[in-house]
Motif scaffolding. Structure first.
Motif, PDB file in Angstrom:
ATOM      1  N   GLU A  40       4.184  18.311  13.011  1.00  0.00           N
ATOM      2  CA  GLU A  40       5.473  17.640  12.847  1.00  0.00           C
ATOM      3  C   GLU A  40       5.343  16.125  12.923  1.00  0.00           C
ATOM      4  OE1 GLU A  40       4.670  19.677  15.248  1.00  0.00           O
ATOM      5  OE2 GLU A  40       4.881  18.662  17.177  1.00  0.00           O
ATOM      6  N   LEU A  41       4.186  15.625  13.413  1.00  0.00           N
ATOM      7  CA  LEU A  41       3.999  14.180  13.549  1.00  0.00           C
ATOM      8  C   LEU A  41       3.400  13.534  12.309  1.00  0.00           C
ATOM      9  CD1 LEU A  41       2.647  13.720  17.170  1.00  0.00           C
ATOM     10  CD2 LEU A  41       4.884  13.136  16.294  1.00  0.00           C
ATOM     11  N   ILE A  42       3.045  14.339  11.297  1.00  0.00           N
ATOM     12  CA  ILE A  42       2.305  13.776  10.165  1.00  0.00           C
ATOM     13  C   ILE A  42       3.103  12.688   9.469  1.00  0.00           C
ATOM     14  CG2 ILE A  42       1.270  14.257   7.927  1.00  0.00           C
ATOM     15  CD1 ILE A  42       0.566  16.969   8.859  1.00  0.00           C
ATOM     16  N   MET A  43       4.382  12.944   9.174  1.00  0.00           N
ATOM     17  CA  MET A  43       5.139  11.984   8.379  1.00  0.00           C
ATOM     18  C   MET A  43       5.321  10.657   9.116  1.00  0.00           C
ATOM     19  SD  MET A  43       5.523  12.590   5.429  1.00  0.00           S
ATOM     20  CE  MET A  43       5.094  13.885   4.345  1.00  0.00           C
ATOM     21  N   ARG A  44       5.445  10.699  10.462  1.00  0.00           N
ATOM     22  CA  ARG A  44       5.523   9.431  11.196  1.00  0.00           C
ATOM     23  C   ARG A  44       4.181   8.712  11.162  1.00  0.00           C
ATOM     24  NH1 ARG A  44       8.361   9.221  16.768  1.00  0.00           N
ATOM     25  NH2 ARG A  44       9.453   7.510  15.782  1.00  0.00           N
ATOM     26  N   SER A  45       3.114   9.478  11.128  1.00  0.00           N
ATOM     27  CA  SER A  45       1.784   8.872  11.242  1.00  0.00           C
ATOM     28  C   SER A  45       1.260   8.344   9.922  1.00  0.00           C
ATOM     29  CB  SER A  45       0.791   9.908  11.773  1.00  0.00           C
ATOM     30  OG  SER A  45       1.257  10.444  12.979  1.00  0.00           O
ATOM     31  N   ILE A  46       2.019   8.527   8.834  1.00  0.00           N
ATOM     32  CA  ILE A  46       1.544   8.034   7.546  1.00  0.00           C
ATOM     33  C   ILE A  46       1.751   6.526   7.439  1.00  0.00           C
ATOM     34  CG2 ILE A  46       2.204   8.150   5.095  1.00  0.00           C
ATOM     35  CD1 ILE A  46       1.838  10.953   5.081  1.00  0.00           C
ATOM     36  N   VAL A  47       2.433   5.905   8.409  1.00  0.00           N
ATOM     37  CA  VAL A  47       2.680   4.459   8.341  1.00  0.00           C
ATOM     38  C   VAL A  47       1.409   3.637   8.134  1.00  0.00           C
ATOM     39  CG1 VAL A  47       3.547   2.492   9.636  1.00  0.00           C
ATOM     40  CG2 VAL A  47       4.806   4.619   9.639  1.00  0.00           C
ATOM     41  N   PRO A  48       0.301   3.858   8.869  1.00  0.00           N
ATOM     42  CA  PRO A  48      -0.899   3.039   8.588  1.00  0.00           C
ATOM     43  C   PRO A  48      -1.435   3.212   7.183  1.00  0.00           C
ATOM     44  CG  PRO A  48      -1.315   4.580  10.396  1.00  0.00           C
ATOM     45  CD  PRO A  48       0.106   4.731  10.033  1.00  0.00           C
ATOM     46  N   VAL A  49      -1.268   4.399   6.600  1.00  0.00           N
ATOM     47  CA  VAL A  49      -1.751   4.622   5.234  1.00  0.00           C
ATOM     48  C   VAL A  49      -0.952   3.778   4.255  1.00  0.00           C
ATOM     49  CG1 VAL A  49      -1.928   6.354   3.422  1.00  0.00           C
ATOM     50  CG2 VAL A  49      -2.593   6.921   5.732  1.00  0.00           C
ATOM     51  N   VAL A  50       0.374   3.736   4.457  1.00  0.00           N
ATOM     52  CA  VAL A  50       1.222   2.935   3.569  1.00  0.00           C
ATOM     53  C   VAL A  50       0.883   1.456   3.708  1.00  0.00           C
ATOM     54  CG1 VAL A  50       3.598   2.270   3.112  1.00  0.00           C
ATOM     55  CG2 VAL A  50       3.069   4.634   3.627  1.00  0.00           C
ATOM     56  N   MET A  51       0.667   1.012   4.955  1.00  0.00           N
ATOM     57  CA  MET A  51       0.368  -0.406   5.146  1.00  0.00           C
ATOM     58  C   MET A  51      -0.972  -0.779   4.540  1.00  0.00           C
ATOM     59  SD  MET A  51       1.889  -0.974   8.925  1.00  0.00           S
ATOM     60  CE  MET A  51       2.271  -2.682   8.739  1.00  0.00           C
ATOM     61  N   ALA A  52      -1.923   0.142   4.565  1.00  0.00           N
ATOM     62  CA  ALA A  52      -3.202  -0.147   3.930  1.00  0.00           C
ATOM     63  C   ALA A  52      -3.049  -0.203   2.417  1.00  0.00           C
ATOM     64  CB  ALA A  52      -4.238   0.896   4.323  1.00  0.00           C
ATOM     65  N   GLY A  53      -2.197   0.654   1.871  1.00  0.00           N
ATOM     66  CA  GLY A  53      -1.974   0.626   0.430  1.00  0.00           C
ATOM     67  C   GLY A  53      -1.350  -0.681  -0.031  1.00  0.00           C
ATOM     68  N   ILE A  54      -0.527  -1.284   0.847  1.00  0.00           N
ATOM     69  CA  ILE A  54       0.089  -2.560   0.489  1.00  0.00           C
ATOM     70  C   ILE A  54      -0.977  -3.633   0.274  1.00  0.00           C
ATOM     71  CG2 ILE A  54       1.563  -4.400   1.391  1.00  0.00           C
ATOM     72  CD1 ILE A  54       3.244  -2.275   2.700  1.00  0.00           C
ATOM     73  N   LEU A  55      -2.085  -3.545   1.008  1.00  0.00           N
ATOM     74  CA  LEU A  55      -3.143  -4.535   0.840  1.00  0.00           C
ATOM     75  C   LEU A  55      -3.728  -4.468  -0.562  1.00  0.00           C
ATOM     76  CD1 LEU A  55      -4.969  -4.036   4.197  1.00  0.00           C
ATOM     77  CD2 LEU A  55      -3.474  -5.907   3.568  1.00  0.00           C
ATOM     78  N   GLY A  56      -3.841  -3.259  -1.097  1.00  0.00           N
ATOM     79  CA  GLY A  56      -4.305  -3.135  -2.475  1.00  0.00           C
ATOM     80  C   GLY A  56      -3.348  -3.821  -3.437  1.00  0.00           C
ATOM     81  N   ILE A  57      -2.054  -3.737  -3.124  1.00  0.00           N
ATOM     82  CA  ILE A  57      -1.071  -4.387  -3.985  1.00  0.00           C
ATOM     83  C   ILE A  57      -1.186  -5.904  -3.884  1.00  0.00           C
ATOM     84  CG2 ILE A  57       1.409  -4.706  -4.316  1.00  0.00           C
ATOM     85  CD1 ILE A  57       1.776  -1.824  -3.653  1.00  0.00           C
ATOM     86  N   TYR A  58      -1.474  -6.437  -2.675  1.00  0.00           N
ATOM     87  CA  TYR A  58      -1.701  -7.884  -2.564  1.00  0.00           C
ATOM     88  C   TYR A  58      -2.821  -8.307  -3.506  1.00  0.00           C
ATOM     89  CZ  TYR A  58       0.842  -7.962   1.945  1.00  0.00           C
ATOM     90  OH  TYR A  58       1.775  -7.860   2.935  1.00  0.00           O
ATOM     91  N   GLY A  59      -3.929  -7.578  -3.475  1.00  0.00           N
ATOM     92  CA  GLY A  59      -5.056  -7.919  -4.335  1.00  0.00           C
ATOM     93  C   GLY A  59      -4.682  -7.850  -5.798  1.00  0.00           C
ATOM     94  N   MET A  60      -3.893  -6.842  -6.157  1.00  0.00           N
ATOM     95  CA  MET A  60      -3.499  -6.710  -7.561  1.00  0.00           C
ATOM     96  C   MET A  60      -2.597  -7.860  -7.972  1.00  0.00           C
ATOM     97  SD  MET A  60      -2.005  -3.435  -9.560  1.00  0.00           S
ATOM     98  CE  MET A  60      -0.381  -3.437  -8.881  1.00  0.00           C
ATOM     99  N   ILE A  61      -1.678  -8.276  -7.084  1.00  0.00           N
ATOM    100  CA  ILE A  61      -0.778  -9.390  -7.403  1.00  0.00           C
ATOM    101  C   ILE A  61      -1.587 -10.644  -7.719  1.00  0.00           C
ATOM    102  CG2 ILE A  61       0.883 -10.998  -6.396  1.00  0.00           C
ATOM    103  CD1 ILE A  61       2.052  -8.674  -4.858  1.00  0.00           C
ATOM    104  N   VAL A  62      -2.518 -10.984  -6.815  1.00  0.00           N
ATOM    105  CA  VAL A  62      -3.296 -12.206  -7.014  1.00  0.00           C
ATOM    106  C   VAL A  62      -4.155 -12.086  -8.266  1.00  0.00           C
ATOM    107  CG1 VAL A  62      -5.115 -13.634  -6.038  1.00  0.00           C
ATOM    108  CG2 VAL A  62      -3.268 -12.852  -4.605  1.00  0.00           C
ATOM    109  N   SER A  63      -4.746 -10.922  -8.511  1.00  0.00           N
ATOM    110  CA  SER A  63      -5.571 -10.753  -9.707  1.00  0.00           C
ATOM    111  C   SER A  63      -4.771 -10.975 -10.965  1.00  0.00           C
ATOM    112  CB  SER A  63      -6.145  -9.343  -9.767  1.00  0.00           C
ATOM    113  OG  SER A  63      -7.027  -9.109  -8.749  1.00  0.00           O
TER     114      SER A  63
END
Lengths: 182, 155
Positions: B49-72
């Protein structure tokens, strides 16, 4: 341009003296090669955990093949970009001096596109593989967790898509290649 | 010294910046996703039951990929054959490295904090807010890199 390499005196001459199409072809090779390495790495990382967990829970093997397919998709991204990049290059015959600078610009564009796409797909494949291994092990013990852990793999495979998107934009610089005149 | 027309050779540095931003950011995002994913896989066995709350670090890591894509993508639009100099090329390389390397470091931090954070959260639910605060600080350092690279690419 028979003697382009004859007067190399500093680093910029070294970059300038290498034939532009060799940069471009190296980029295509990297785009494909590194993507395949990433896909293979992900497949073996997931596969070992999958077969290990399936010893005691054989029901997981069909569902968790989805993780393997996510890794395979990374290889497909590399193939797509390699084919797109190779379509942008045409044989110039004898490269004219007036076209050399533009060809060098385009050659660097294709080279770095290959690096972008290849290395992005490499890390994406490893990420999806590691996550897929965890998913297989958790699914073997608690079947209800499979779909939720798949969400993490989808986040991971988005990284490969970022690479493809940037690669297609970056490959726009390859339009500077001279048209074939041979 | 050979007569060098700078534009073609300077594209090497510009496009290097484009690739550096994307690739390093993706390495950070991949590490964050995979490392947190291992933790989430571990806790999901006994506490699904805790999985959906614990996905927060995964989402935040994915945002870093978007930062790189923006600058590229921003740097890609600025690299054109006309009106490109050695100065511009090197500054684009710097912009790409700024974003890429900071997102790489941020991704490592998010991954490790996320891994241990979700494991601890499964045993002590009151840790959740503290874990989120730590992840926000880790994400902020990646954002600093994005801001600096946007400033560098626009000057």
């Amino acid at each position: 341009m028979a003697d382009m390499g004859a007067n190399v005196a500093n680093w910029s001459d070294l970059f300038y003296g290498i034939y532009p199409y060799s940069w471009a072809n190296l980029g295509i090779a990297f785009a494909l090669g590194f993507s395949i390495v990433g896909a293979a790495w992900g497949i073996f990382v997931t596969g070992t955990s999958l077969v290990g967990a399936a010893v005691k829970a054989p029901r997981i093997k069909s569902k968790n093949l989805v993780s393997i397919i996510f890794c395979e998709a990374v290889a497909i991204y590399g193939v797509i970009i390699a084919i797109i990049l190779s379509g942008k290059m045409k044989n110039p015959g004898q490269l004219q001096a007036a076209d050399y600078d533009k060809a060098l610009f385009a050659g660097f564009a294709v080279f770095w596109t290959g690096i972008s796409v290849g290395l992005s797909n490499l890390v994406c494949g490893v990420c999806v593989g590691v996550t897929g291994a965890g998913c297989a092990l958790a699914d073997a013990q608690t079947p209800s967790t499979f779909v939720k852990l798949l969400v993490i793999e989808i986040f991971g495979s988005a990284l490969g898509l970022f690479g493809v998107i940037v690669g297609i934009i970056q490959a726009g610089g390859a339009s500077n290649f001279p048209v074939a005149n041979a | 010294m050979a007569a060098v027309v700078a534009t073609g050779a300077d594209a090497f540095f510009g496009y290097f910046g484009v690739s550096a931003a994307l690739v390093f950011a993706n390495v950070g995002a991949a590490y964050g996703t995979a490392r947190s994913g291992i933790g989430i896989g571990a806790i999901s066995i006994l506490k699904p039951e805790l999985i959906m709350r614990s996905i927060v670090p995964v989402v935040m890591a994915g945002i870093l990929g978007i930062y790189g894509m923006i600058v590229s993508v921003i740097l890609c639009q600025k690299i054109t054959y006309d009106n490109y100099s050695r100065y511009t090329g090197i500054s684009h390389l710097t912009a790409g490295l700024c974003c890429g390397l900071s997102s790489l470091a941020s991704g490592y931090a998010i991954g490790i904090v996320g891994d241990y954070g979700v494991r601890a959260n499964s045993q002590q639910p009151r840790i959740f807010v503290g874990m989120i605060l730590m992840l926000i600080f880790a994400e902020a350092i990646g954002l600093y890199g994005l801001i600096v690279s946007l400033i560098l690419s626009s000057s």
